[in-house]
Scaffold this active site. Structure first.
Site, short mmCIF file in Angstrom:
data_model
loop_
_atom_site.label_atom_id
_atom_site.label_comp_id
_atom_site.label_asym_id
_atom_site.label_seq_id
_atom_site.Cartn_x
_atom_site.Cartn_y
_atom_site.Cartn_z
N HIS A 61 -36.05 8.30 -16.14
CA HIS A 61 -35.38 8.89 -14.97
C HIS A 61 -33.86 8.90 -15.11
O HIS A 61 -33.29 8.05 -15.77
CB HIS A 61 -35.73 8.09 -13.72
CG HIS A 61 -37.20 8.00 -13.47
ND1 HIS A 61 -37.78 6.91 -12.89
CD2 HIS A 61 -38.21 8.87 -13.72
CE1 HIS A 61 -39.08 7.10 -12.78
NE2 HIS A 61 -39.37 8.28 -13.30
N LYS A 71 -26.47 1.45 -14.51
CA LYS A 71 -27.47 0.47 -14.07
C LYS A 71 -27.31 -0.84 -14.81
O LYS A 71 -27.00 -0.86 -16.00
CB LYS A 71 -28.88 0.99 -14.34
CG LYS A 71 -29.24 2.25 -13.59
CD LYS A 71 -30.64 2.73 -13.95
CE LYS A 71 -30.98 4.00 -13.17
NZ LYS A 71 -32.32 4.49 -13.51
N HIS A 118 -33.38 6.59 -18.18
CA HIS A 118 -33.83 5.20 -18.26
C HIS A 118 -35.30 5.08 -17.88
O HIS A 118 -35.78 5.77 -16.99
CB HIS A 118 -32.98 4.33 -17.31
CG HIS A 118 -33.51 2.95 -17.16
ND1 HIS A 118 -34.20 2.55 -16.04
CD2 HIS A 118 -33.49 1.89 -18.01
CE1 HIS A 118 -34.57 1.29 -16.20
NE2 HIS A 118 -34.14 0.87 -17.37
N LYS A 168 -44.88 12.81 -11.51
CA LYS A 168 -43.48 13.17 -11.81
C LYS A 168 -43.13 12.89 -13.26
O LYS A 168 -42.50 13.70 -13.93
CB LYS A 168 -42.55 12.40 -10.87
CG LYS A 168 -41.07 12.54 -11.17
CD LYS A 168 -40.21 11.77 -10.21
CE LYS A 168 -40.28 10.29 -10.45
NZ LYS A 168 -39.38 9.51 -9.60
#
Length: 182
Positions: A61, A71, A118, A168
Protein backbone atom coordinates in the site's frame (compact mmCIF):
# COMPACT_ATOMS: atom_id res chain seq x y z
CA UNK A 1 18.87 2.98 19.87
CA UNK A 2 20.84 1.72 16.93
CA UNK A 3 20.00 3.11 13.45
CA UNK A 4 21.17 1.16 10.39
CA UNK A 5 20.50 2.60 6.95
CA UNK A 6 19.52 -0.09 4.46
CA UNK A 7 20.56 -0.62 0.83
CA UNK A 8 17.92 1.92 -0.19
CA UNK A 9 18.76 5.43 0.96
CA UNK A 10 16.44 6.77 3.64
CA UNK A 11 15.20 3.37 4.86
CA UNK A 12 16.44 2.51 8.37
CA UNK A 13 16.26 -0.48 10.69
CA UNK A 14 16.02 0.82 14.24
CA UNK A 15 16.92 -1.41 17.18
CA UNK A 16 15.86 -0.16 20.61
CA UNK A 17 17.89 -1.11 23.66
CA UNK A 18 15.94 -3.51 25.89
CA UNK A 19 16.43 -3.64 29.67
CA UNK A 20 15.05 -6.69 31.44
CA UNK A 21 14.98 -8.46 34.77
CA UNK A 22 12.77 -10.95 36.62
CA UNK A 23 9.84 -8.48 36.47
CA UNK A 24 9.86 -8.13 32.68
CA UNK A 25 11.46 -5.50 30.45
CA UNK A 26 11.51 -1.85 29.44
CA UNK A 27 12.54 -0.30 26.14
CA UNK A 28 12.28 3.14 24.62
CA UNK A 29 10.83 2.68 21.13
CA UNK A 30 10.82 6.29 19.97
CA UNK A 31 12.43 9.53 21.05
CA UNK A 32 12.01 12.44 18.64
CA UNK A 33 15.41 14.09 19.23
CA UNK A 34 17.34 10.86 18.54
CA UNK A 35 15.12 9.90 15.61
CA UNK A 36 15.51 13.36 14.02
CA UNK A 37 19.30 13.20 14.41
CA UNK A 38 19.56 9.98 12.35
CA UNK A 39 16.59 10.08 10.01
CA UNK A 40 15.69 13.75 9.76
CA UNK A 41 12.80 15.72 11.16
CA UNK A 42 9.54 13.83 10.83
CA UNK A 43 6.26 14.94 12.40
CA UNK A 44 4.22 11.82 13.11
CA UNK A 45 0.50 12.63 13.28
CA UNK A 46 -1.28 9.28 13.49
CA UNK A 47 -0.71 5.85 15.08
CA UNK A 48 -2.24 2.71 13.55
CA UNK A 49 -2.46 -0.92 14.61
CA UNK A 50 -3.59 -4.14 12.94
CA UNK A 51 -3.93 -7.76 14.01
CA UNK A 52 -3.61 -10.58 11.49
CA UNK A 53 -3.23 -14.35 11.26
CA UNK A 54 -0.63 -16.58 9.61
CA UNK A 55 -0.33 -16.12 5.86
CA UNK A 56 -2.04 -12.72 5.72
CA UNK A 57 -0.24 -10.42 3.31
CA UNK A 58 -1.24 -6.77 3.69
CA UNK A 59 -0.02 -4.54 0.90
CA UNK A 60 1.76 -3.26 -0.93
CA UNK A 61 0.00 0.00 0.00
CA UNK A 62 0.86 3.65 -0.47
CA UNK A 63 -0.84 7.02 -0.71
CA UNK A 64 -0.41 9.12 -3.83
CA UNK A 65 1.19 12.54 -4.28
CA UNK A 66 0.92 15.00 -1.41
CA UNK A 67 -0.86 12.34 0.65
CA UNK A 68 2.22 10.10 0.77
CA UNK A 69 3.20 8.86 4.22
CA UNK A 70 6.48 8.16 5.97
CA UNK A 71 6.07 5.23 8.37
CA UNK A 72 7.77 3.87 11.47
CA UNK A 73 6.61 0.25 11.79
CA UNK A 74 7.05 -2.46 14.42
CA UNK A 75 5.54 -5.71 15.68
CA UNK A 76 4.04 -5.85 19.17
CA UNK A 77 3.53 -9.60 19.12
CA UNK A 78 4.26 -12.29 16.58
CA UNK A 79 6.51 -12.16 13.54
CA UNK A 80 6.21 -10.56 10.09
CA UNK A 81 8.26 -10.10 6.97
CA UNK A 82 8.09 -6.37 6.24
CA UNK A 83 8.68 -4.98 2.74
CA UNK A 84 9.17 -1.44 1.38
CA UNK A 85 9.35 -0.82 -2.40
CA UNK A 86 10.95 2.38 -3.73
CA UNK A 87 8.43 4.19 -6.00
CA UNK A 88 10.51 7.36 -6.45
CA UNK A 89 11.11 7.56 -10.23
CA UNK A 90 14.27 9.65 -9.87
CA UNK A 91 15.81 7.33 -7.29
CA UNK A 92 18.70 5.06 -8.34
CA UNK A 93 16.86 2.29 -6.46
CA UNK A 94 13.45 2.80 -8.16
CA UNK A 95 11.54 -0.50 -8.16
CA UNK A 96 13.92 -2.12 -5.64
CA UNK A 97 12.81 -3.32 -2.24
CA UNK A 98 13.98 -3.82 1.33
CA UNK A 99 12.78 -6.87 3.27
CA UNK A 100 13.23 -7.13 7.06
CA UNK A 101 11.86 -9.56 9.61
CA UNK A 102 10.21 -7.74 12.49
CA UNK A 103 9.19 -9.59 15.63
CA UNK A 104 8.45 -9.25 19.31
CA UNK A 105 11.75 -11.09 19.90
CA UNK A 106 14.08 -8.90 17.84
CA UNK A 107 12.21 -5.62 18.58
CA UNK A 108 13.41 -4.17 15.28
CA UNK A 109 11.53 -1.28 13.73
CA UNK A 110 11.63 -0.11 10.13
CA UNK A 111 11.49 3.51 9.04
CA UNK A 112 10.12 3.96 5.53
CA UNK A 113 10.24 7.46 4.00
CA UNK A 114 7.59 8.95 1.73
CA UNK A 115 7.55 7.59 -1.80
CA UNK A 116 7.40 3.88 -0.95
CA UNK A 117 4.84 1.11 -1.19
CA UNK A 118 4.69 -0.94 2.01
CA UNK A 119 3.39 -4.33 3.03
CA UNK A 120 3.96 -7.24 5.34
CA UNK A 121 3.42 -11.00 5.52
CA UNK A 122 2.49 -12.64 8.84
CA UNK A 123 4.83 -15.56 9.64
CA UNK A 124 3.52 -16.45 13.13
CA UNK A 125 0.10 -17.78 14.17
CA UNK A 126 -0.97 -14.17 14.78
CA UNK A 127 0.75 -10.80 14.75
CA UNK A 128 -0.07 -7.36 16.05
CA UNK A 129 1.50 -4.67 13.91
CA UNK A 130 1.80 -0.99 14.95
CA UNK A 131 2.99 2.03 13.02
CA UNK A 132 3.28 5.80 13.08
CA UNK A 133 2.65 7.92 9.99
CA UNK A 134 3.44 11.53 9.17
CA UNK A 135 0.29 12.21 7.12
CA UNK A 136 -3.33 11.30 7.83
CA UNK A 137 -4.99 8.49 5.92
CA UNK A 138 -6.82 9.68 2.78
CA UNK A 139 -8.86 6.73 1.43
CA UNK A 140 -9.41 8.34 -1.97
CA UNK A 141 -5.60 8.68 -2.41
CA UNK A 142 -4.70 5.11 -1.48
CA UNK A 143 -3.12 2.85 -4.08
CA UNK A 144 -1.82 -0.71 -4.15
CA UNK A 145 1.20 -2.14 -5.90
CA UNK A 146 0.83 -5.82 -6.84
CA UNK A 147 2.53 -8.01 -4.28
CA UNK A 148 3.77 -10.38 -7.01
CA UNK A 149 4.92 -7.87 -9.63
CA UNK A 150 7.68 -9.73 -11.52
CA UNK A 151 9.50 -6.47 -12.29
CA UNK A 152 9.96 -5.93 -8.53
CA UNK A 153 10.59 -9.63 -7.82
CA UNK A 154 9.81 -9.89 -4.12
CA UNK A 155 10.72 -13.34 -2.87
CA UNK A 156 7.86 -14.10 -0.46
CA UNK A 157 8.58 -17.25 1.59
CA UNK A 158 5.05 -18.66 1.16
CA UNK A 159 3.54 -20.02 -2.05
CA UNK A 160 0.88 -17.78 -3.62
CA UNK A 161 -1.91 -20.27 -2.84
CA UNK A 162 -1.09 -20.03 0.89
CA UNK A 163 -1.33 -16.23 1.01
CA UNK A 164 -4.45 -14.55 2.42
CA UNK A 165 -5.08 -11.30 0.53
CA UNK A 166 -7.91 -8.78 0.41
CA UNK A 167 -9.72 -8.06 -2.86
CA UNK A 168 -7.97 -4.68 -2.91
CA UNK A 169 -4.55 -6.32 -2.66
CA UNK A 170 -5.39 -8.83 -5.39
CA UNK A 171 -6.26 -5.93 -7.72
CA UNK A 172 -3.22 -3.71 -7.31
CA UNK A 173 -1.30 -2.17 -10.18
CA UNK A 174 2.00 -3.34 -11.58
CA UNK A 175 4.96 -0.99 -11.29
CA UNK A 176 4.73 0.02 -14.98
CA UNK A 177 1.17 1.31 -14.40
CA UNK A 178 1.48 2.52 -10.79
CA UNK A 179 1.14 6.12 -9.64
CA UNK A 180 4.80 6.63 -8.79
CA UNK A 181 6.53 9.66 -7.27
CA UNK A 182 8.64 12.21 -9.17
Amino acid sequence: MKFTEQEIQGVFVIEPQKFGDARGYFMETYRKEIFDRYVGEINFVQDNQSHSTYGVLRGLHYQKGNYSQAKLVRVLNGRVLDVAVDLRKTSPTFGKYVMVELSEENNKQLFIPRGFAHGFLVLSDTATFAYKVDNVYAPDQEATLMYDDPSVGIKWPLAAEKLLLSAKDLNGKYLADADCFE
